[in-house]
Design a protein around this motif. Structure first.
Motif, PDB file in Angstrom:
ATOM      1  N   GLN A  71       0.834  -1.212   0.000  1.00  0.00           N
ATOM      2  CA  GLN A  71       0.000   0.000   0.000  1.00  0.00           C
ATOM      3  C   GLN A  71       0.866   1.258   0.000  1.00  0.00           C
ATOM      4  N   TYR A  72       1.907   1.217   0.815  1.00  0.00           N
ATOM      5  CA  TYR A  72       2.842   2.346   0.932  1.00  0.00           C
ATOM      6  C   TYR A  72       3.447   2.663  -0.440  1.00  0.00           C
ATOM      7  N   VAL A  73       3.865   1.602  -1.114  1.00  0.00           N
ATOM      8  CA  VAL A  73       4.455   1.795  -2.433  1.00  0.00           C
ATOM      9  C   VAL A  73       3.413   2.320  -3.425  1.00  0.00           C
ATOM     10  N   ALA A  74       2.239   1.678  -3.443  1.00  0.00           N
ATOM     11  CA  ALA A  74       1.230   2.042  -4.443  1.00  0.00           C
ATOM     12  C   ALA A  74       0.710   3.458  -4.234  1.00  0.00           C
TER      13      ALA A  74
ATOM     14  N   GLU B 220       5.144   4.983  -5.590  1.00  0.00           N
ATOM     15  CA  GLU B 220       5.071   4.812  -7.047  1.00  0.00           C
ATOM     16  C   GLU B 220       4.542   6.068  -7.770  1.00  0.00           C
ATOM     17  N   PRO B 221       3.538   6.760  -7.225  1.00  0.00           N
ATOM     18  CA  PRO B 221       3.088   7.965  -7.947  1.00  0.00           C
ATOM     19  C   PRO B 221       4.198   8.997  -8.131  1.00  0.00           C
ATOM     20  N   SER B 222       5.099   9.120  -7.158  1.00  0.00           N
ATOM     21  CA  SER B 222       6.175  10.091  -7.354  1.00  0.00           C
ATOM     22  C   SER B 222       7.236   9.543  -8.308  1.00  0.00           C
ATOM     23  N   LEU B 223       7.420   8.222  -8.305  1.00  0.00           N
ATOM     24  CA  LEU B 223       8.369   7.644  -9.265  1.00  0.00           C
ATOM     25  C   LEU B 223       7.865   7.820 -10.697  1.00  0.00           C
TER      26      LEU B 223
END
Lengths: 211, 211
Positions: free
Chosen positions: B135-138, B142-145
């Protein structure tokens, strides 16, 4: 990412103490996975390993020390089981091939559940416990990163890496992406992936002029 | 590493509920630092924020959701206080300069204690709690990446990045080293350091033939 640190503190190296040491390592790794680092205690490790806690205190000053040794031992066994020479990077003269070979072996190691769960538990605690984090880096991570530094220095001497490049930073271009994908679940890891990282790092993202 | 995700769930946007929302975010971030993620509860957040727990349940389905929103809000405020436009990467046509500017701002953000401590606590939990980690990644990472992906695609169109490069992997050559040094205390972070990462990634470690 195996380290090549010192041998375990030499107990009287009879068969019985070797068996105790193995039982203590196994207990420490299992507990850190099951209850986390903060609730892992010397008493708990001793009970699970079937030894007296004085046995542990005689060999290691703290639970952090037991765990660090257990990890060094785990990484070494894991490399040997994979048919790798632990704590070394080949130097065949082909830098790309050598880095790819080591990183492929690291991918295999990270995907081994026996290695993944305890490493993850220790790394997680190191994020919020700065003292432990720094020990983890100094004893486990940095010694293996220094192998890349040496390999890159050798490549600089051979003219395969630019002389102005700082090897300690350069290695992070392929090591850190793999570490982040593995630790933070930011993406899948595979041999293709690490091969790609090595190619991007060596040849750069910008177009290269023709020779 | 700020994300550009959705606005918070719109409560009746009067001044009172805005004040409650802010109090809830602050309470959630403070608690995750003080007692860790597992022991942070909706009840605890409500008590500290001085609101009823039904107020929280009305707006967010779980503590993970409250915390994710609190982080998005924190990252946005942190960027604005630094005089940055949140959730954007400049496109001046000079890829190296644009990447260096964003990474310098990220270094400043990571060195801000208001951002560091809660981010570290959430990331640590994400390492051992795969569901939360994903969840943290999603939601946050990920949005900033993806902003880097877009900037690299634009550079490919301009001929500044090789067309065969996968932008989602390429960005990791400069983002992951910074993330690892920060999270795992593997080395100091500074503007010089991130500038160096960008130069190494764009131009590669191997010597470049003269044009």
């Amino acid at each position: 990412m195996a380290a090549r640190e010192s041998a375990p503190p030499a107990p009287n190296a009879g068969r019985r103490s070797e068996r105790s040491r193995r039982a203590i390592y196994d207990a420490a790794l299992a507990l850190v996975v099951e209850v986390g680092y903060p609730r892992t205690t010397i008493e708990g490790i001793a009970a699970r390993a079937g030894v007296g806690k004085q046995t542990i205190y005689r060999w290691w000053p703290s639970k952090a020390d037991v765990l660090m040794e257990a990890f060094l031992d785990l990484a070494e066994r894991s490399a040997r089981e994979a048919g790798e020479q632990p704590y070394s990077i080949p130097d065949t003269g082909d830098l790309a091939a050598d880095l790819k070979a080591v990183l492929r072996a690291t991918v295999d190691e990270l995907q081994d559940p026996a290695f993944d769960a305890p490493s993850r538990a220790l790394a997680a605690e190191g994020l919020v416990n700065e003292e432990l984090g720094r020990q983890y880096v100094a004893k486990l991570l940095e010694p293996s990163l220094q192998l890349y530094v040496e390999r890159l220095r050798s490549a600089q001497k051979a003219g395969h890496v630019r002389p102005d490049v700082d090897p300690r930073i350069a290695l992070e271009l392929f090591v850190s992406p793999l570490a982040q994908r593995w630790l933070q679940y930011t993406g899948p890891i595979s041999h293709d992936y690490t091969d790609t990282l090595v190619d991007y790092a060596l040849y750069g993202l910008a177009p290269r002029p023709q020779a």
